[in-house]
Motif scaffolding. Structure first.
Motif, PDB file in Angstrom:
ATOM      1  N   LEU A   4       0.841  -1.193   0.000  1.00 22.54           N
ATOM      2  CA  LEU A   4       0.000   0.000   0.000  1.00 22.54           C
ATOM      3  C   LEU A   4       0.879   1.247   0.000  1.00 22.54           C
ATOM      4  O   LEU A   4       1.825   1.333   0.790  1.00 22.54           O
ATOM      5  CB  LEU A   4      -0.912   0.006   1.239  1.00 22.54           C
ATOM      6  N   VAL A   5       0.541   2.205  -0.852  1.00 17.58           N
ATOM      7  CA  VAL A   5       1.280   3.456  -0.935  1.00 17.58           C
ATOM      8  C   VAL A   5       0.303   4.616  -0.837  1.00 17.58           C
ATOM      9  O   VAL A   5      -0.598   4.745  -1.677  1.00 17.58           O
ATOM     10  CB  VAL A   5       2.080   3.554  -2.243  1.00 17.58           C
ATOM     11  N   GLU A   6       0.514   5.447   0.189  1.00 19.28           N
ATOM     12  CA  GLU A   6      -0.358   6.595   0.411  1.00 19.28           C
ATOM     13  C   GLU A   6       0.231   7.849  -0.223  1.00 19.28           C
ATOM     14  O   GLU A   6       1.456   8.000  -0.307  1.00 19.28           O
ATOM     15  CB  GLU A   6      -0.536   6.847   1.920  1.00 19.28           C
ATOM     16  N   SER A   7      -0.653   8.754  -0.631  1.00 19.88           N
ATOM     17  CA  SER A   7      -0.215  10.033  -1.184  1.00 19.88           C
ATOM     18  C   SER A   7      -1.333  11.049  -1.033  1.00 19.88           C
ATOM     19  O   SER A   7      -2.471  10.688  -0.687  1.00 19.88           O
ATOM     20  CB  SER A   7       0.172   9.883  -2.657  1.00 19.88           C
ATOM     21  N   GLY A   8      -1.006  12.321  -1.305  1.00 17.93           N
ATOM     22  CA  GLY A   8      -2.026  13.360  -1.315  1.00 17.93           C
ATOM     23  C   GLY A   8      -1.997  14.313  -0.131  1.00 17.93           C
ATOM     24  O   GLY A   8      -2.767  15.275  -0.104  1.00 17.93           O
ATOM     25  N   GLY A   9      -1.121  14.054   0.813  1.00 15.13           N
ATOM     26  CA  GLY A   9      -1.046  14.948   1.954  1.00 15.13           C
ATOM     27  C   GLY A   9      -0.421  16.281   1.597  1.00 15.13           C
ATOM     28  O   GLY A   9       0.032  16.498   0.468  1.00 15.13           O
ATOM     29  N   GLY A  10      -0.404  17.172   2.576  1.00 14.21           N
ATOM     30  CA  GLY A  10       0.195  18.478   2.346  1.00 14.21           C
ATOM     31  C   GLY A  10      -0.112  19.430   3.476  1.00 14.21           C
ATOM     32  O   GLY A  10      -0.668  19.039   4.509  1.00 14.21           O
ATOM     33  N   LEU A  11       0.258  20.683   3.254  1.00  6.62           N
ATOM     34  CA  LEU A  11       0.005  21.755   4.216  1.00  6.62           C
ATOM     35  C   LEU A  11      -1.174  22.586   3.723  1.00  6.62           C
ATOM     36  O   LEU A  11      -1.119  23.107   2.587  1.00  6.62           O
ATOM     37  CB  LEU A  11       1.252  22.634   4.357  1.00  6.62           C
ATOM     38  N   VAL A  12      -2.216  22.676   4.523  1.00  2.00           N
ATOM     39  CA  VAL A  12      -3.394  23.441   4.152  1.00  2.00           C
ATOM     40  C   VAL A  12      -3.828  24.310   5.322  1.00  2.00           C
ATOM     41  O   VAL A  12      -3.438  24.081   6.469  1.00  2.00           O
ATOM     42  CB  VAL A  12      -4.566  22.539   3.715  1.00  2.00           C
ATOM     43  N   GLN A  13      -4.662  25.289   5.020  1.00  2.00           N
ATOM     44  CA  GLN A  13      -5.212  26.152   6.066  1.00  2.00           C
ATOM     45  C   GLN A  13      -6.516  25.543   6.605  1.00  2.00           C
ATOM     46  O   GLN A  13      -7.169  24.756   5.913  1.00  2.00           O
ATOM     47  CB  GLN A  13      -5.477  27.544   5.511  1.00  2.00           C
ATOM     48  N   PRO A  14      -6.895  25.917   7.812  1.00  2.00           N
ATOM     49  CA  PRO A  14      -8.175  25.445   8.351  1.00  2.00           C
ATOM     50  C   PRO A  14      -9.322  25.752   7.400  1.00  2.00           C
ATOM     51  O   PRO A  14      -9.381  26.836   6.810  1.00  2.00           O
ATOM     52  CB  PRO A  14      -8.302  26.223   9.657  1.00  2.00           C
ATOM     53  N   GLY A  15     -10.220  24.776   7.253  1.00  2.00           N
ATOM     54  CA  GLY A  15     -11.358  24.937   6.368  1.00  2.00           C
ATOM     55  C   GLY A  15     -11.133  24.426   4.963  1.00  2.00           C
ATOM     56  O   GLY A  15     -12.099  24.274   4.201  1.00  2.00           O
TER      57      GLY A  15
END
Length: 117
Positions: A4-15
């Motif tokens: 299994l390989v996860e992806s798609g994370g990152g730094l985002v603002q609330p909301g």
């Protein structure tokens, strides 16, 4: 065996929103037959399951993400998704996918989600 390989994370603002993907390789028949879950681990906290999807597509969520997160799967693409909307700082964690029940050998590297203004 399944990898299994996860992806798609990152730094985002609330909301804001993110969509995580978990791509499986290896034994596709085993993948299709498994319930799958998204799990997260925040610094200093135990890993917790946030969402689960059965092999039939039935879903369950932990209370803190109900109404904001949606888990789905596309067996043809061997992928499980986690759509995360209205993100909060407390959603900050490393997110992992795995089978349900857990299979220790299936843990991947995870994907970091950071929610901060």
């Amino acid at each position: 065996q399944v990898q299994l390989v996860e992806s798609g994370g990152g730094l985002v603002q609330p909301g804001e929103s993110l969509r995580l993907s978990c791509v499986a390789s290896g034994n596709i028949f085993r993948f299709i037959a498994m319930a799958m879950g998204w799990y997260r681990q925040a610094p200093g906290k135990q890993r917790e399951q946030v969402a689960r999807i059965s092999k039939y597509g039935n879903t369950n969520y932990t209370d803190s993400v109900k109404g904001r997160f949606t888990i789905s799967r596309d067996n043809a693409k061997k992928t499980v998704y986690l759509q995360m909307n209205s993100l909060k700082p407390e959603d900050t964690a490393v997110y992992y996918c795995n089978a349900d029940p857990l299979v220790p050998a299936y843990w991947g590297q995870g994907t970091q989600v950071t929610v901060s203004s």
